[in-house]
Design an enzyme around this catalytic site. Structure first.
Site, PDB file in Angstrom:
ATOM      1  N   HIS A 107      23.568  -6.065   7.443  1.00 57.16           N
ATOM      2  CA  HIS A 107      24.989  -6.028   7.103  1.00 57.16           C
ATOM      3  C   HIS A 107      25.627  -7.420   7.114  1.00 57.16           C
ATOM      4  CE1 HIS A 107      25.409  -5.798  11.587  1.00 57.16           C
ATOM      5  NE2 HIS A 107      26.498  -6.525  11.345  1.00 57.16           N
ATOM      6  N   SER A 164      26.422 -10.495  15.383  1.00 60.89           N
ATOM      7  CA  SER A 164      25.420  -9.665  14.707  1.00 60.89           C
ATOM      8  C   SER A 164      24.283 -10.513  14.156  1.00 60.89           C
ATOM      9  CB  SER A 164      26.072  -8.885  13.562  1.00 60.89           C
ATOM     10  OG  SER A 164      26.992  -7.936  14.050  1.00 60.89           O
ATOM     11  N   ASP A 170      18.615  -1.999   9.669  1.00 61.49           N
ATOM     12  CA  ASP A 170      19.602  -3.080   9.659  1.00 61.49           C
ATOM     13  C   ASP A 170      18.960  -4.422  10.010  1.00 61.49           C
ATOM     14  OD1 ASP A 170      22.002  -4.290   9.248  1.00 61.49           O
ATOM     15  OD2 ASP A 170      22.998  -3.500  11.031  1.00 61.49           O
TER      16      ASP A 170
END
Length: 406
Positions: free
Chosen positions: A133, A248, A168
């Protein structure tokens, strides 16, 4: 006569004959004869002094000395700083830009950022791991839309090599002019709740930031977090270390400076509950992404549920004529598409009772069979109506391949 008076007192005033007195004297005082030099002997009787001191009982032995405590190495004041010093040169800041929307001549551009870490480097190129993402806006792979900045401030163009949305995880290729430091990959299987954990990355685009905490949980299923699209076998690592937007893709490291997880998300508006992808799981995904450009997963084309009385009642209520097997445990085929299951001969309302001659009762038991080497095929035992038959199921990898650019 005095001796007889003492003896009467000793037997609570009962009258005795001379024979009885001799018998009682022999029983009561015979063992004491000659044992105490200070006692007075009267005939065959030994007169014990009235106020003779009773020797105290022997003192109990002293308790054994406590065993020495095993040596426990304490965390030094520089333990976290030492771990960060090892890992931080391989941590990078990632910026992705792209077109969010366009309407005629009007174009709306957007930008996202995150973190990552280098796992391999040569003199001209390095490999970076981050979250899928993080680079969503640059999935077209145009180099000028995706940049990677090292901890010392240098910036390099990058491209997406391969990405797996289900886990992810994304692999980037970065053009460099020299060999860059690489992160050391540890093992997440040895982690325990309470172990120290350090988070490195760029929270809110604040580069080279460090937070720390402990491992809160070592296996949090995605379904428990409401992630219906998460990989089935992915168990997230939970920590109370602060993780913010921008962390992230960055590493969770242990006190040896080794990467043990990849930061992926936090609970919104709550501090102290954040999650990472365990590095042992990530290694299997990264290996496939680098080798194939995608992750091989079995594509069953089946919708199956465990056989339970409420489920059978629901099917019967919807279709009273449905030929449901009775008294059978297993997995009911609710629906299927034109895929491996259909080609194997499965049909709606079939009940799968065995896989490779092993009974199956839950969907997880069924799917576990296909985790390794699923392309070899499996033998199913199927009950259809009142009959039972074997079927050979040959699976193919899921053909929905994410973006790959080499």
């Amino acid at each position: 006569m005095a001796s007889f008076a003492l003896l009467r007192a000793a037997v609570f005033g009962r009258s005795l004959t001379c024979a009885s007195v001799a018998a009682v004297a022999a029983v009561s005082f015979g063992d004491a004869q000659g044992q105490h030099g200070s006692d007075r002997t009267v005939g065959s009787l030994t007169q014990v002094p009235r106020h003779r001191a009773v020797p105290p009982p022997p003192a109990p032995p002293p308790p054994p000395p406590p065993s020495p405590m095993p040596h426990t190495p304490w965390m030094s004041r520089h333990a976290i700083a030492d771990a960060v010093e090892i890992a931080s040169p391989a941590v990078v800041h990632i910026t992705a830009a792209g077109i969010v929307a366009s309407l005629g001549p009007f174009v709306r551009r957007g930008e996202s950022s995150g973190s990552g870490f280098i796992i391999e480097s040569t003199d001209t190129e390095c490999t970076v791991i981050t979250n899928a993402h993080v680079v969503a806006m640059a999935r077209g792979g145009v180099s000028r839309n995706l940049t990677v900045s090292t901890s010392d401030g240098r910036t390099f163009p990058a491209r997406v090599q391969a990405v797996d949305d289900l886990s992810d995880i994304c692999v980037l290729k970065v053009k460099t002019d020299e060999r860059l430091p690489c992160a050391r990959l540890g093992s997440s299987s040895s982690l325990r709740p309470g172990d120290w954990l350090v988070v490195c990355g760029s929270p809110l685009s604040l580069r080279n930031s460090v937070t720390f905490g402990v491992v809160s949980n070592i296996g949090r299923p995605g379904q428990e977090l409401g992630l219906a699209t998460s990989a089935r076998t992915l168990q997230y690592l939970q920590t109370d270390a602060s993780v913010q937007e921008g962390n992230s893709g960055g590493p969770f490291i242990n006190l040896d400076g080794e990467v043990v997880a990849i930061a992926v998300m936090k609970v919104a508006d709550v501090e102290g509950i954040s999650f990472g992808i365990p590095i042992d799981y990530a290694k299997t995904i990264i290996t496939q992404l680098r080798a194939n450009g995608f992750v091989k997963r079995p594509h069953l084309g089946l919708q199956i549920v465990a056989v339970t009385p409420p489920m059978l009642q629901a099917v019967k209520a919807r279709d009273p004529t449905a030929p449901l097997p009775q008294g059978v445990n297993g997995l009911l085929v609710v629906d299927l598409e034109q895929g491996a299951g259909y080609r194997a001969g499965l049909r709606p309302l079939d009940v799968i009772t065995h896989v490779n001659d092993a009974p199956v009762r839950t969907v997880d038991e069924f799917l576990d069979v296909f985790e390794d080497d699923f392309e070899q095929g499996v033998l199913l035992t199927v009950v259809r109506g009142t009959g039972r038959q074997p079927l050979r199921l040959h699976l193919v990898p899921d053909m929905e391949r994410p973006h790959v650019q080499r």
